[in-house]
Write an enzyme that holds these catalytic residues in place. Structure first.
Site, PDB file in Angstrom:
ATOM      1  N   ASP A  63     -37.998   3.481   2.642  1.00  0.00           N
ATOM      2  CA  ASP A  63     -37.556   2.591   3.530  1.00  0.00           C
ATOM      3  C   ASP A  63     -36.476   3.234   4.290  1.00  0.00           C
ATOM      4  OD1 ASP A  63     -36.508   0.497   5.298  1.00  0.00           O
ATOM      5  OD2 ASP A  63     -36.428  -1.048   3.899  1.00  0.00           O
ATOM      6  N   TRP A 104     -32.395  -5.018  -0.032  1.00  0.00           N
ATOM      7  CA  TRP A 104     -33.429  -4.730   0.479  1.00  0.00           C
ATOM      8  C   TRP A 104     -34.628  -4.181  -0.149  1.00  0.00           C
ATOM      9  CZ3 TRP A 104     -34.401  -7.323   4.863  1.00  0.00           C
ATOM     10  CH2 TRP A 104     -33.349  -7.654   5.828  1.00  0.00           C
ATOM     11  N   LYS A 132     -31.373  -0.154  14.588  1.00  0.00           N
ATOM     12  CA  LYS A 132     -29.944   0.329  14.162  1.00  0.00           C
ATOM     13  C   LYS A 132     -29.901   1.743  14.525  1.00  0.00           C
ATOM     14  CE  LYS A 132     -31.093  -2.418  10.006  1.00  0.00           C
ATOM     15  NZ  LYS A 132     -30.523  -3.630  10.199  1.00  0.00           N
TER      16      LYS A 132
HETATM   17  N1  PMP Z   1     -34.899  -2.639   5.474  1.00  0.00           N
HETATM   18  C1  PMP Z   1     -33.592  -2.193   5.530  1.00  0.00           C
HETATM   19  C2  PMP Z   1     -32.964  -1.343   4.594  1.00  0.00           C
HETATM   20  C3  PMP Z   1     -33.053  -3.085   6.412  1.00  0.00           C
HETATM   21  O1  PMP Z   1     -31.620  -2.841   6.517  1.00  0.00           O
HETATM   22  C4  PMP Z   1     -33.450  -3.997   7.179  1.00  0.00           C
HETATM   23  C5  PMP Z   1     -32.956  -4.837   8.348  1.00  0.00           C
HETATM   24  N2  PMP Z   1     -31.515  -5.051   8.042  1.00  0.00           N
HETATM   25  C6  PMP Z   1     -34.983  -4.425   7.021  1.00  0.00           C
HETATM   26  C7  PMP Z   1     -35.344  -3.476   5.954  1.00  0.00           C
HETATM   27  C8  PMP Z   1     -35.496  -5.398   7.595  1.00  0.00           C
HETATM   28  O2  PMP Z   1     -35.781  -4.773   9.083  1.00  0.00           O
HETATM   29  P1  PMP Z   1     -36.638  -5.796  10.216  1.00  0.00           P
HETATM   30  O3  PMP Z   1     -35.620  -6.976  10.436  1.00  0.00           O
HETATM   31  O4  PMP Z   1     -36.718  -4.762  11.239  1.00  0.00           O
HETATM   32  O5  PMP Z   1     -37.929  -6.289   9.500  1.00  0.00           O
END
Ligand code: PMP
Length: 360
Positions: free
Chosen positions: A171, A106, A195
């Site tokens: 994040d 990520w 989540k």
């Molecule tokens: N950052 C992290 C640490 C994630 O786990 C995720 C989704 N698994 C995201 C960003 C992306 O999130 P979204 O699907 O809400 O765009």
């Protein structure tokens, strides 16, 4: 109905966390009628009832995070992925670069998006330890330092925030409200809420007041932090239903004892999982060094990789679903979010021990 249909089913998906049963009940009831206003699904964002809901949600977040009016809270859409672009667009100001700690899937997604707007600097680091000297060399140039506090796909988590004089951008999508963090040290934080805090559709941003007003001129208004802060996040229709679910989850978290209680639960439950893995005598291989192991997404391999498919099939048959690792990473991944029940974790731990007994 077969006997198997009565077996409790526990979902460990990384993509979305379960709601505790009492929250799910409250949400279901509000879909029929909420506070005498009709269904919450058609609550107008222009109504006084919605303003009150948003006010209560913000007040609860401020109590839990212990943040003052030095930070503004924004209720946005677009998911955390939109923030990968919006952070540089809103925060670079006159700088042409930002620093990103590369800890896995990520953070790389965030870096790839930022690279469209600026130079991405990569400070040296050893797991969660970001070398102070490496950072000092970057500091005169970079607009901010970005970290992914919990790498959902890799099972890595920063035990605490790195020390830096740069504005820290975090994040927290997969560990928001699962632990006590020095939130006052954060310049800007973002998290989508599916989540740890309810339903998809809402992305929370909090940002220090003095970091507002640096957006690139081409930034769309609804994606401009300062414009949304000025409009109390109602520049356009906010995600009303997702805010309602987040509100219900926040009330539940406060009733459980706040972030201290969430921290204790995450620590206790992940420790039970890691203990079962470590006691396998090498049968299971946790993917991350002990210091940086995630308390939310423990990831591991089975030493004999040929057993992975068998593990997943048998877990599914035992009512434990969605344990496959992230497609880019493979192996097995357990996701333990705020709404995951203790019963689910206990059933998983028993399964880990039994699988090792039979195949070890
Ligand atoms: N950052 C992290 C640490 C994630 O786990 C995720 C989704 N698994 C995201 C960003 C992306 O999130 P979204 O699907 O809400 O765009």
């Amino acid at each position: 109905m077969s006997v198997a249909a009565w077996r409790p089913s526990h979902n460990f998906s990384a993509a979305a966390g379960p709601l505790p049963p009492e929250v799910a009940e409250e949400v279901a009831a509000a879909c029929r009628c909420w506070r005498g206003t009709g269904s919450v699904l058609s609550l107008p964002f222009t109504s006084e009832a919605f303003r009150q809901l948003q006010y209560e949600t913000e007040a609860s977040l401020r109590r839990l995070l212990r943040i003052t009016c030095a930070h503004r809270l924004l209720f946005l859409q677009g998911g955390a992925s939109a923030q990968f672009a919006l952070a540089p667009l809103n925060l670079l100001g006159s700088s042409d670069c930002a620093a990103y700690v590369d800890t896995g899937h990520w953070s790389r997604r965030a870096m790839a998006e930022a690279a469209r707007y600026c130079r991405v600097l990569l400070p040296e680091h050893d797991g969660s330890h970001v070398h102070a000297l490496a950072l000092a060399r970057l500091e005169p140039h970079a607009a901010y330092l970005h970290i992914t506090s919990n790498e959902t796909a890799n099972g890595f988590q920063f035990p605490s925030l790195p020390v830096t004089t740069l504005p820290l951008v975090v994040d927290m999508t997969s560990d928001f409200l699962t632990r006590v963090v020095a939130f006052s040290r954060i310049g800007m934080m973002y998290a989508s809420t599916q989540k740890t805090l309810g339903a998809p559709g809402l992305t929370l941003v909090f940002i220090r007041e003095d970091m507002l007003g640096r957006a690139q001129p081409a930034t769309p208004s609804v994606m401009n932090y300062a414009a949304q802060a000025e409009a109390s996040s109602r520049l356009n229709t906010p995600p009303v239903f997702a805010i309602f679910v987040a509100h219900a989850m926040l009330c539940w978290i406060e009733r459980q004892g706040g972030l201290e209680a969430m921290t204790q639960a995450a620590t206790r439950r992940s420790a039970a999982v890691y203990q079962a893995l470590d006691q396998g005598g090498g049968f299971y291989r946790p993917s991350v060094a002990v210091r940086d192991r995630s308390r939310i997404n423990p990831c591991f391999q089975i030493a004999d990789e040929a057993l992975t498919a068998c593990f997943l099939a048998q877990a599914q048959a035992a009512g434990l679903s969605d344990l496959q690792g992230h497609p880019n990473v493979g192996g097995i991944r357990v996701s333990i979010y705020n709404g995951t029940s203790d019963a689910a974790v206990a059933a998983l731990v028993a399964f880990l021990r039994e699988f090792h007994r039979v195949y070890g």
